[in-house]
Motif scaffolding. Structure first.
Motif, PDB file in Angstrom:
ATOM      1  N   VAL A  42       0.859  -1.192   0.000  1.00 38.95           N
ATOM      2  CA  VAL A  42       0.000   0.000   0.000  1.00 38.95           C
ATOM      3  C   VAL A  42       0.891   1.237   0.000  1.00 38.95           C
ATOM      4  CG1 VAL A  42      -1.801   1.291   1.214  1.00 38.95           C
ATOM      5  CG2 VAL A  42      -1.812  -1.220   1.240  1.00 38.95           C
ATOM      6  N   ARG A  43       0.659   2.099  -0.973  1.00 36.20           N
ATOM      7  CA  ARG A  43       1.485   3.301  -1.122  1.00 36.20           C
ATOM      8  C   ARG A  43       0.703   4.539  -0.666  1.00 36.20           C
ATOM      9  NH1 ARG A  43       5.878   2.920  -4.528  1.00 36.20           N
ATOM     10  NH2 ARG A  43       5.501   4.942  -5.534  1.00 36.20           N
ATOM     11  N   VAL A  44       1.309   5.270   0.281  1.00 32.98           N
ATOM     12  CA  VAL A  44       0.691   6.480   0.843  1.00 32.98           C
ATOM     13  C   VAL A  44       1.555   7.680   0.478  1.00 32.98           C
ATOM     14  CG1 VAL A  44      -0.064   7.661   2.943  1.00 32.98           C
ATOM     15  CG2 VAL A  44      -0.278   5.163   2.763  1.00 32.98           C
ATOM     16  N   ALA A  45       0.946   8.691  -0.140  1.00 33.97           N
ATOM     17  CA  ALA A  45       1.654   9.912  -0.516  1.00 33.97           C
ATOM     18  C   ALA A  45       1.305  11.037   0.455  1.00 33.97           C
ATOM     19  CB  ALA A  45       1.284  10.330  -1.938  1.00 33.97           C
ATOM     20  N   ILE A  46       2.333  11.761   0.910  1.00 30.24           N
ATOM     21  CA  ILE A  46       2.146  12.967   1.720  1.00 30.24           C
ATOM     22  C   ILE A  46       2.634  14.154   0.891  1.00 30.24           C
ATOM     23  CG2 ILE A  46       2.685  14.166   3.868  1.00 30.24           C
ATOM     24  CD1 ILE A  46       1.282  11.571   4.437  1.00 30.24           C
ATOM     25  N   LEU A  47       1.730  15.075   0.566  1.00 23.26           N
ATOM     26  CA  LEU A  47       2.081  16.299  -0.160  1.00 23.26           C
ATOM     27  C   LEU A  47       2.186  17.446   0.832  1.00 23.26           C
ATOM     28  CD1 LEU A  47       2.422  17.875  -2.884  1.00 23.26           C
ATOM     29  CD2 LEU A  47      -0.065  18.258  -2.798  1.00 23.26           C
ATOM     30  N   GLY A  48       3.329  18.144   0.828  1.00 25.80           N
ATOM     31  CA  GLY A  48       3.541  19.258   1.746  1.00 25.80           C
ATOM     32  C   GLY A  48       3.237  20.600   1.100  1.00 25.80           C
ATOM     33  N   LEU A  49       2.492  21.446   1.823  1.00 25.93           N
ATOM     34  CA  LEU A  49       2.140  22.789   1.356  1.00 25.93           C
ATOM     35  C   LEU A  49       2.249  23.780   2.513  1.00 25.93           C
ATOM     36  CD1 LEU A  49      -1.078  21.786  -0.640  1.00 25.93           C
ATOM     37  CD2 LEU A  49       1.102  22.476  -1.657  1.00 25.93           C
ATOM     38  N   THR A  50       2.512  25.038   2.179  1.00 25.97           N
ATOM     39  CA  THR A  50       2.691  26.093   3.181  1.00 25.97           C
ATOM     40  C   THR A  50       1.897  27.324   2.775  1.00 25.97           C
ATOM     41  OG1 THR A  50       4.923  25.276   3.622  1.00 25.97           O
ATOM     42  CG2 THR A  50       4.420  27.494   4.399  1.00 25.97           C
ATOM     43  N   THR A  51       1.386  28.059   3.749  1.00 27.64           N
ATOM     44  CA  THR A  51       0.664  29.289   3.430  1.00 27.64           C
ATOM     45  C   THR A  51       1.499  30.176   2.503  1.00 27.64           C
ATOM     46  OG1 THR A  51      -0.292  31.340   4.300  1.00 27.64           O
ATOM     47  CG2 THR A  51       1.465  30.332   5.595  1.00 27.64           C
ATOM     48  N   GLN A  52       0.865  30.672   1.468  1.00 29.47           N
ATOM     49  CA  GLN A  52       1.551  31.523   0.493  1.00 29.47           C
ATOM     50  C   GLN A  52       1.737  32.956   0.988  1.00 29.47           C
ATOM     51  OE1 GLN A  52      -0.728  32.730  -2.974  1.00 29.47           O
ATOM     52  NE2 GLN A  52      -2.664  32.233  -1.963  1.00 29.47           N
ATOM     53  N   TYR A  53       1.272  33.233   2.210  1.00 28.11           N
ATOM     54  CA  TYR A  53       1.227  34.619   2.705  1.00 28.11           C
ATOM     55  C   TYR A  53       2.532  35.084   3.335  1.00 28.11           C
ATOM     56  CZ  TYR A  53      -2.588  38.032   2.971  1.00 28.11           C
ATOM     57  OH  TYR A  53      -3.449  39.080   2.728  1.00 28.11           O
ATOM     58  N   ILE A  54       3.553  34.236   3.324  1.00 23.90           N
ATOM     59  CA  ILE A  54       4.807  34.556   4.007  1.00 23.90           C
ATOM     60  C   ILE A  54       5.399  35.906   3.589  1.00 23.90           C
ATOM     61  CG2 ILE A  54       7.223  33.813   4.261  1.00 23.90           C
ATOM     62  CD1 ILE A  54       6.151  30.919   4.362  1.00 23.90           C
ATOM     63  N   PRO A  55       5.381  36.301   2.312  1.00 18.96           N
ATOM     64  CA  PRO A  55       5.942  37.612   1.942  1.00 18.96           C
ATOM     65  C   PRO A  55       5.259  38.796   2.616  1.00 18.96           C
ATOM     66  CG  PRO A  55       5.734  36.227  -0.002  1.00 18.96           C
ATOM     67  CD  PRO A  55       5.013  35.521   1.107  1.00 18.96           C
ATOM     68  N   HIS A  56       4.061  38.601   3.175  1.00 19.22           N
ATOM     69  CA  HIS A  56       3.371  39.682   3.877  1.00 19.22           C
ATOM     70  C   HIS A  56       3.966  39.926   5.266  1.00 19.22           C
ATOM     71  CE1 HIS A  56      -0.184  40.268   1.170  1.00 19.22           C
ATOM     72  NE2 HIS A  56       0.229  39.083   0.764  1.00 19.22           N
ATOM     73  N   TRP A  57       4.761  38.964   5.763  1.00 20.30           N
ATOM     74  CA  TRP A  57       5.288  39.079   7.113  1.00 20.30           C
ATOM     75  C   TRP A  57       6.815  39.095   7.179  1.00 20.30           C
ATOM     76  CZ3 TRP A  57       2.292  34.072   7.094  1.00 20.30           C
ATOM     77  CH2 TRP A  57       0.916  34.300   7.157  1.00 20.30           C
ATOM     78  N   GLU A  58       7.441  38.374   6.293  1.00 18.67           N
ATOM     79  CA  GLU A  58       8.865  38.093   6.439  1.00 18.67           C
ATOM     80  C   GLU A  58       9.725  39.146   5.743  1.00 18.67           C
ATOM     81  OE1 GLU A  58      11.465  36.848   8.336  1.00 18.67           O
ATOM     82  OE2 GLU A  58       9.904  35.323   8.470  1.00 18.67           O
ATOM     83  N   THR A  59      10.913  39.396   6.304  1.00 17.50           N
ATOM     84  CA  THR A  59      11.844  40.326   5.680  1.00 17.50           C
ATOM     85  C   THR A  59      12.333  39.752   4.355  1.00 17.50           C
ATOM     86  OG1 THR A  59      13.753  39.353   6.800  1.00 17.50           O
ATOM     87  CG2 THR A  59      12.625  41.157   7.926  1.00 17.50           C
ATOM     88  N   GLN A  60      12.599  40.636   3.395  1.00 18.36           N
ATOM     89  CA  GLN A  60      13.022  40.202   2.070  1.00 18.36           C
ATOM     90  C   GLN A  60      14.328  39.423   2.131  1.00 18.36           C
ATOM     91  OE1 GLN A  60      11.181  40.363  -0.630  1.00 18.36           O
ATOM     92  NE2 GLN A  60      12.761  39.295  -1.801  1.00 18.36           N
ATOM     93  N   GLU A  61      15.199  39.797   3.069  1.00 15.66           N
ATOM     94  CA  GLU A  61      16.479  39.096   3.207  1.00 15.66           C
ATOM     95  C   GLU A  61      16.283  37.604   3.448  1.00 15.66           C
ATOM     96  OE1 GLU A  61      20.395  39.127   6.198  1.00 15.66           O
ATOM     97  OE2 GLU A  61      18.709  40.491   6.529  1.00 15.66           O
TER      98      GLU A  61
END
Length: 515
Positions: A143-162
């Motif tokens: 039996v094959r189980v796939a885990i797909l990882g995703l992250t909120t796309q909103y990070i540029p609204h909070w994080e420094t450009q560096e």
């Protein structure tokens, strides 16, 4: 055959069962207790079961312990990751706070990890997954189980450009629609692990994304997904959306999420979603022992005295402080003003448990009142922008039977406490009896009425300056400067340089909330 997916999320560096608000706590939280819960499930699972353990992001930032480790320099995180590896995760998802300490720090931690980091929708310059892997396939008894990882796309609204330079953030929904058909061809079961949560419509029902920050409900509608893991919002969710099991396992290790799938004759015959509490669970001793020295040093650092204040900065009635103003808010705005050099500033009381400051101030007091790794920034905005921000923060209040109350919507607080800002350096009134969007009156700066065409400089947390909290009138393009030091360091510097700060000596503004 049973497939058990165990999930931690938003641990935020709380490895021990303590909030660090005081010494010798034994709270029902923490990674060490999660480790014991997971160990118990593994021990009590049948040999033919497939048990997969996933961390859903925001692991390395948040608690006083990980803040102390970062401040020590030279990326002294080996014991932290060794403790994490005790759980023997099968995979982890990239969270938004994984970027807070910078890419080098993040990559150093990943070099010690013994499990892959999955994220399909944060891409590098070559349009490939930044962490190297979008998904992982696990196989047990054919039996094959796939885990797909995703992250909120909103990070540029909070994080420094560096910290995010050269990275591209795609919609989780768009990315899932690209991957799910491919995964269905190579796996029997497809699970999406998403470091993001749920928006809600005007009826309080989970729905499609409204801002793009939380796309979980739209994900649940994509054909071919058998289970959905969520996080980011620190909620405790175990339910079904669009007939698929969904979990979100809270904050700081208070629960472990569990999805169980019974699989027989190439079909899922039963699905369950539940939360496994850490209440009353003994912490994993190996985790405790690995970090014992670091934890002891953290506690000693937190008890270090950094300055003295006059009386009057303790918070005993937080609701009243937000409504009527308080010397503590004046003090926090004073710190912003000292860091930014501008007169118009804003700050928040983040939650109803904030203690304020006693006369003798320690690092523990500072972390209790400002727990985030953040800086201050200066925005250049128009009078129209400032008015829009004040109108948004005014949505915090409502009128009920002739009283001012905190506004709710379908049983939930309309504006989170940490998104209610109190401004200093200006005079203004919030008239709660008026319709939303028309509540701000008497808005003046230095005795002059502020008009939409005015150009103003305001000092805020970097989080808010970037538009955090859905303050869409603010964004990175309006930032003209940023303080060099984190907020906690600013507070230490100001308290060290000022022998005794008194409520009567702090700048005041005419701030009123009335009906």
């Amino acid at each position: 055959m049973q497939i058990k997916i165990l999930v931690t999320s938003d641990i935020h560096g709380y490895m021990y069962p303590t909030t660090y608000l005081k010494r010798h706590e034994n709270q029902d939280i923490g990674f060490a207790k999660c480790a014991s819960v997971i160990e118990n499930v593994r021990k009590n699972s049948a040999s033919e079961d497939l048990v997969l353990v996933i961390d859903n992001g925001d692991f390395i930032q948040g608690s006083a312990l990980v803040d102390f480790l970062f401040r020590k320099g030279n990326y002294q995180v080996k014991e932290l990751v060794q403790a994490e590896n005790i759980i023997k995760y099968d995979a982890a998802i990239l969270g938004n706070h994984e970027f807070n300490y910078g890419r080098k720090y993040q990559e150093k931690i990943n070099s010690y990890r013994k499990h892959p980091i999955l994220c399909a929708n944060i891409l590098d310059d070559d349009s490939k997954p930044y962490m190297g892997k979008a998904y992982e396939i696990f196989e047990e008894k054919g039996v094959r189980v796939a885990i797909l990882g995703l992250t909120t796309q909103y990070i540029p609204h909070w994080e420094t450009q560096e910290n995010i330079h050269g990275l591209y953030f795609k919609s989780a929904v768009q990315t899932a629609k690209e991957y799910i058909p491919r995964l269905r061809k190579i796996a029997d079961i497809v699970i999406v692990a998403y470091h993001g949560g749920f928006e809600a419509n005007e009826n309080g029902v989970a729905t499609e994304e409204l801002t793009g920050e939380n796309e979980a409900y739209e994900l649940s509608k994509i054909a071919g997904i058998d289970a959905l893991i969520t996080g980011h919002q620190h909620r405790k969710i175990a339910t079904f959306y669009n007939e698929i099991p969904v979990i979100q396992p809270g904050y700081a290790g208070e629960v472990v999420g569990a999805i169980e799938l019974e699989y027989k004759d190439s079909v899922i015959t039963k699905k369950t979603a539940k939360l496994l509490s850490t209440r009353g669970i003994d912490p994993n001793n190996t985790v405790i022992n690995l970090l014992e020295s670091d934890n002891k040093d953290t506690e000693e650092w937190l008890d270090k005295s950094v300055g003295v204040l006059d009386k009057g900065f303790k918070l005993t009635d937080v609701a009243s402080a937000r409504l009527h103003g308080h010397p503590f808010i004046d003090l926090m705005n004073y710190f912003v003003r000292e860091a930014t050099g501008v007169e118009i500033v804003a700050s928040s009381i983040f939650n109803n448990q904030q203690p304020g400051f006693a006369q003798m101030v320690t690092m523990r007091d500072i972390k209790a009142n400002y727990p985030f790794s953040n800086t201050f920034a200066v925005l250049e905005v128009t009078g129209k922008d400032l008015l829009a921000a004040l109108e948004q923060t005014a949505m915090y209040w409502d009128e009920e039977e002739g009283r001012i109350v905190v506004a709710t919507k379908n049983g939930r607080q309309r504006i989170p406490d940490f998104n209610y800002d109190v401004y200093g350096g200006i005079d203004y009134t919030i008239n709660v009896s008026q319709p939303q969007g028309k509540r701000i009156t008497n808005l003046c700066y230095q005795g002059h009425k502020i008009v939409p065409e005015d150009t103003l400089k305001i000092g805020l947390s970097k989080y808010r300056a970037m538009g955090g909290g859905d303050y869409q009138m603010f964004d990175a393009s309006k930032i003209i400067s940023e303080s060099e030091f984190e907020v906690s360091e600013v507070i230490v510097q100001v308290l060290t340089q000022n022998k005794k700060i008194s409520p009567k000596n702090l700048p005041k503004n005419d701030y009123n909330v009335l009906l």
